[in-house]
Design a protein around this motif. Structure first.
Motif, PDB file in Angstrom:
ATOM      1  N   LYS A  33      14.705  53.054  59.474  1.00 21.57           N
ATOM      2  CA  LYS A  33      14.801  51.804  58.728  1.00 21.57           C
ATOM      3  C   LYS A  33      13.489  51.505  58.005  1.00 21.57           C
ATOM      4  O   LYS A  33      13.478  51.107  56.842  1.00 21.57           O
ATOM      5  N   GLN A  34      12.387  51.730  58.673  1.00 23.36           N
ATOM      6  CA  GLN A  34      11.076  51.490  58.064  1.00 23.36           C
ATOM      7  C   GLN A  34      10.855  52.424  56.871  1.00 23.36           C
ATOM      8  O   GLN A  34      10.353  51.990  55.827  1.00 23.36           O
ATOM      9  N   PHE A  35      11.250  53.690  56.998  1.00 30.08           N
ATOM     10  CA  PHE A  35      11.140  54.617  55.873  1.00 30.08           C
ATOM     11  C   PHE A  35      11.965  54.129  54.690  1.00 30.08           C
ATOM     12  O   PHE A  35      11.515  54.162  53.549  1.00 30.08           O
ATOM     13  N   CYS A  36      13.195  53.685  54.961  1.00 30.03           N
ATOM     14  CA  CYS A  36      14.071  53.182  53.888  1.00 30.03           C
ATOM     15  C   CYS A  36      13.450  51.975  53.196  1.00 30.03           C
ATOM     16  O   CYS A  36      13.472  51.874  51.968  1.00 30.03           O
ATOM     17  N   GLU A  37      12.911  51.062  53.979  1.00 30.42           N
ATOM     18  CA  GLU A  37      12.302  49.860  53.403  1.00 30.42           C
ATOM     19  C   GLU A  37      11.104  50.200  52.524  1.00 30.42           C
ATOM     20  O   GLU A  37      10.943  49.644  51.435  1.00 30.42           O
ATOM     21  N   LYS A  38      10.259  51.110  52.984  1.00 27.56           N
ATOM     22  CA  LYS A  38       9.087  51.505  52.190  1.00 27.56           C
ATOM     23  C   LYS A  38       9.506  52.217  50.913  1.00 27.56           C
ATOM     24  O   LYS A  38       8.943  51.979  49.842  1.00 27.56           O
ATOM     25  N   ALA A  39      10.487  53.100  51.028  1.00 24.13           N
ATOM     26  CA  ALA A  39      10.962  53.820  49.842  1.00 24.13           C
ATOM     27  C   ALA A  39      11.580  52.848  48.844  1.00 24.13           C
ATOM     28  O   ALA A  39      11.358  52.967  47.633  1.00 24.13           O
ATOM     29  N   PHE A  40      12.343  51.864  49.318  1.00 18.59           N
ATOM     30  CA  PHE A  40      12.941  50.885  48.427  1.00 18.59           C
ATOM     31  C   PHE A  40      11.864  50.049  47.740  1.00 18.59           C
ATOM     32  O   PHE A  40      11.959  49.749  46.552  1.00 18.59           O
ATOM     33  N   TRP A  41      10.821  49.694  48.475  1.00 19.23           N
ATOM     34  CA  TRP A  41       9.718  48.907  47.917  1.00 19.23           C
ATOM     35  C   TRP A  41       9.089  49.637  46.737  1.00 19.23           C
ATOM     36  O   TRP A  41       8.740  49.032  45.729  1.00 19.23           O
ATOM     37  N   ILE A  42       9.007  50.951  46.842  1.00 18.97           N
ATOM     38  CA  ILE A  42       8.410  51.758  45.777  1.00 18.97           C
ATOM     39  C   ILE A  42       9.403  51.997  44.642  1.00 18.97           C
ATOM     40  O   ILE A  42       9.073  51.845  43.465  1.00 18.97           O
ATOM     41  N   LEU A  43      10.638  52.345  44.983  1.00 15.42           N
ATOM     42  CA  LEU A  43      11.610  52.797  43.991  1.00 15.42           C
ATOM     43  C   LEU A  43      12.493  51.698  43.405  1.00 15.42           C
ATOM     44  O   LEU A  43      13.026  51.859  42.308  1.00 15.42           O
ATOM     45  N   LYS A  44      12.717  50.636  44.153  1.00 11.63           N
ATOM     46  CA  LYS A  44      13.614  49.542  43.737  1.00 11.63           C
ATOM     47  C   LYS A  44      15.042  50.035  43.490  1.00 11.63           C
ATOM     48  O   LYS A  44      15.756  49.513  42.647  1.00 11.63           O
ATOM     49  N   ASP A  45      15.456  51.059  44.223  1.00  9.59           N
ATOM     50  CA  ASP A  45      16.808  51.619  44.125  1.00  9.59           C
ATOM     51  C   ASP A  45      17.254  51.975  45.539  1.00  9.59           C
ATOM     52  O   ASP A  45      16.713  52.909  46.145  1.00  9.59           O
ATOM     53  N   ALA A  46      18.234  51.242  46.065  1.00 11.58           N
ATOM     54  CA  ALA A  46      18.639  51.395  47.467  1.00 11.58           C
ATOM     55  C   ALA A  46      19.177  52.793  47.768  1.00 11.58           C
ATOM     56  O   ALA A  46      18.816  53.392  48.789  1.00 11.58           O
ATOM     57  N   ASP A  47      20.023  53.315  46.906  1.00 12.86           N
ATOM     58  CA  ASP A  47      20.599  54.636  47.155  1.00 12.86           C
ATOM     59  C   ASP A  47      19.540  55.728  47.121  1.00 12.86           C
ATOM     60  O   ASP A  47      19.511  56.606  47.982  1.00 12.86           O
ATOM     61  N   LEU A  48      18.673  55.673  46.139  1.00 18.16           N
ATOM     62  CA  LEU A  48      17.597  56.656  46.039  1.00 18.16           C
ATOM     63  C   LEU A  48      16.636  56.533  47.219  1.00 18.16           C
ATOM     64  O   LEU A  48      16.180  57.543  47.769  1.00 18.16           O
ATOM     65  N   ALA A  49      16.361  55.316  47.645  1.00 21.18           N
ATOM     66  CA  ALA A  49      15.478  55.099  48.794  1.00 21.18           C
ATOM     67  C   ALA A  49      16.063  55.710  50.053  1.00 21.18           C
ATOM     68  O   ALA A  49      15.339  56.345  50.840  1.00 21.18           O
ATOM     69  N   LYS A  50      17.368  55.571  50.263  1.00 22.31           N
ATOM     70  CA  LYS A  50      18.021  56.167  51.427  1.00 22.31           C
ATOM     71  C   LYS A  50      17.947  57.690  51.365  1.00 22.31           C
ATOM     72  O   LYS A  50      17.698  58.353  52.380  1.00 22.31           O
TER      73      LYS A  50
END
Length: 56
Positions: A33-50
């Motif tokens: 979950k923490q990885f997903c949140e950090k990736a979303f913070w950077i990318l602003k794209d939920a699917d790509l962050a996952k």
């Protein structure tokens, strides 16, 4: 992350390095979950962050 969580993560890493494959699965579950949140913070794209979190 607090000190207790860091210690548990460190133990899981050592367990995995010793051959306990389940330790890696536990570590991933703890931090996914923490990885997903950090990736979303950077990318602003939920699917790509996952996808990024899964790949890493």
């Amino acid at each position: 992350m607090n000190i207790k969580e860091a210690i548990i993560d460190g133990i899981l890493v050592l367990e995995y390095q010793s051959g306990n494959v389940k330790a890696l699965a536990t570590l991933v579950k703890r931090r996914h979950k923490q990885f997903c949140e950090k990736a979303f913070w950077i990318l602003k794209d939920a699917d790509l962050a996952k996808d990024i979190a899964q790949d890493s």
